[in-house]
Design an enzyme around this catalytic site. Sequence first.
Site, PDB file in Angstrom:
ATOM      1  N   SER A 111       0.700  -1.228   0.006  1.00 40.65           N
ATOM      2  CA  SER A 111      -0.028  -0.056   0.045  1.00 40.65           C
ATOM      3  C   SER A 111       0.819   1.297   0.084  1.00 40.65           C
ATOM      4  CB  SER A 111      -0.890  -0.019   1.163  1.00 40.65           C
ATOM      5  OG  SER A 111      -0.237  -0.294   2.482  1.00 40.65           O
ATOM      6  N   HIS A 153       1.681   2.171  -3.217  1.00 37.84           N
ATOM      7  CA  HIS A 153       0.494   2.657  -4.186  1.00 37.84           C
ATOM      8  C   HIS A 153       0.281   4.138  -3.785  1.00 37.84           C
ATOM      9  CE1 HIS A 153      -0.907  -1.844  -4.681  1.00 37.84           C
ATOM     10  NE2 HIS A 153      -0.117  -1.276  -5.688  1.00 37.84           N
TER      11      HIS A 153
HETATM   12 ZN   LIG Z   1       0.405  -3.458   4.828  1.00 36.83          ZN
END
Ligand SMILES: [Zn+2]
Length: 385
Positions: free
Chosen positions: A67, A70
């Site tokens: 993440s 991202h």
């Molecule tokens: Zn994570």
Amino acid sequence: MKGLVLDAQWEPKPDYVVSDWERKTGKAITGNSVWRHPSLEVRDWPDPTPGPQEVLLEIQACGVCGSDMHFYERDDQDYILYPGLTKFPTILGHEFTGKVVEIGKAVTQLQPGDMVTVEEMIWCGRCIPCRNGYPNHCTNLEEIGFTIPGAFANYIAVDEKYCWKIDAIAERFGSEEKAYEVGAVTEPTCVSYNAMFERAGGFRPGHYVSVFGAGPIGLAAIGLSKAAGAGIIVSFEVSPQRLELAKQVGADYAYDPRAVTPSDVLMELSKGAGFDFHVEAAGAPEKVIPEMEKALAINGKIVQIGRAAQRVPMYLEAFQVRRAQAFGAQGHSGHETFPNVIRLVASGRLDLSPIITARYDLAGTLDAIAKSTKRADGKILVKPN
Ligand SMILES: [Zn+2]
Ligand SMILES: [Zn+2]
């Protein structure tokens, strides 16, 4: 103190309907549709002070997660790629360990000097899903490193109820430093554990397990499968470095799925019986699920951990004929998950230390995230103090 701060502009995409709740809280449910022109830098941030039930942690290690990549990567309109719950500006980082350096007045379970790892999900304990025993589905969720300040920083203040002691891991390794590093992999390992053993109910010793994707979540799934007594473990992954790591943590066979037909490999290895337990940790279910379907044992299970905001072609006839089930899973909290993962590491039955492949200091956090976007490493750690 210093921290890796993400800031971005609140510019909802024209087709995105902003809910009243989002407007009121300043939190975007679908980050990718709202946060534009992100900036990321290590800069000054106010020192946190612990509230009555909080402890102040000096952060020792914090892993780079998919993440975090991202947030670093953007789409063609300069929106963050991360699709989930987010509120900015905040400090990123949510897979971490720390040393307790100060405690609030009402803290009863922890003392200065304690070594801990921490849940990322700040579940409220008051909403209906929490009260029903499902903290991973809390409706008042805050997330460390997504909606509130995270651990790519010198310090964090967090309620003691989200902390888990890792002193047993330090005893195992005979080294605090090693325990802080290995302990930082607890959070992603708990994501795999929750999906495989809590949500999907696990598998029987001797069962055959396939794991698609050998990023940190897939590697943890392989290590857990070995610890739980799988008969054969097969890993599919496109990165050659990660295929090596998969073997190091317990895969009996590791293949690049572009070089073989995974379902054929699994049917051959099982002599036509199929695999009992399939783990999707690639985030590519549109490619992976059809392969799993063709290699389902009777009573076979498919567990979806990877995130992908798209529809997937599923052939339900296969689930009927093979008496099979598919399970969706998210989160890592509750259900004894953190303590059981810590026990496995402390016992030596689960050793994911080989998957830690790079270390950076706090000033190098952006370089650490940039390296992770190559998708070749196992777990990259930032060690802020
Ligand atoms: Zn994570
Ligand atoms: Zn709740």
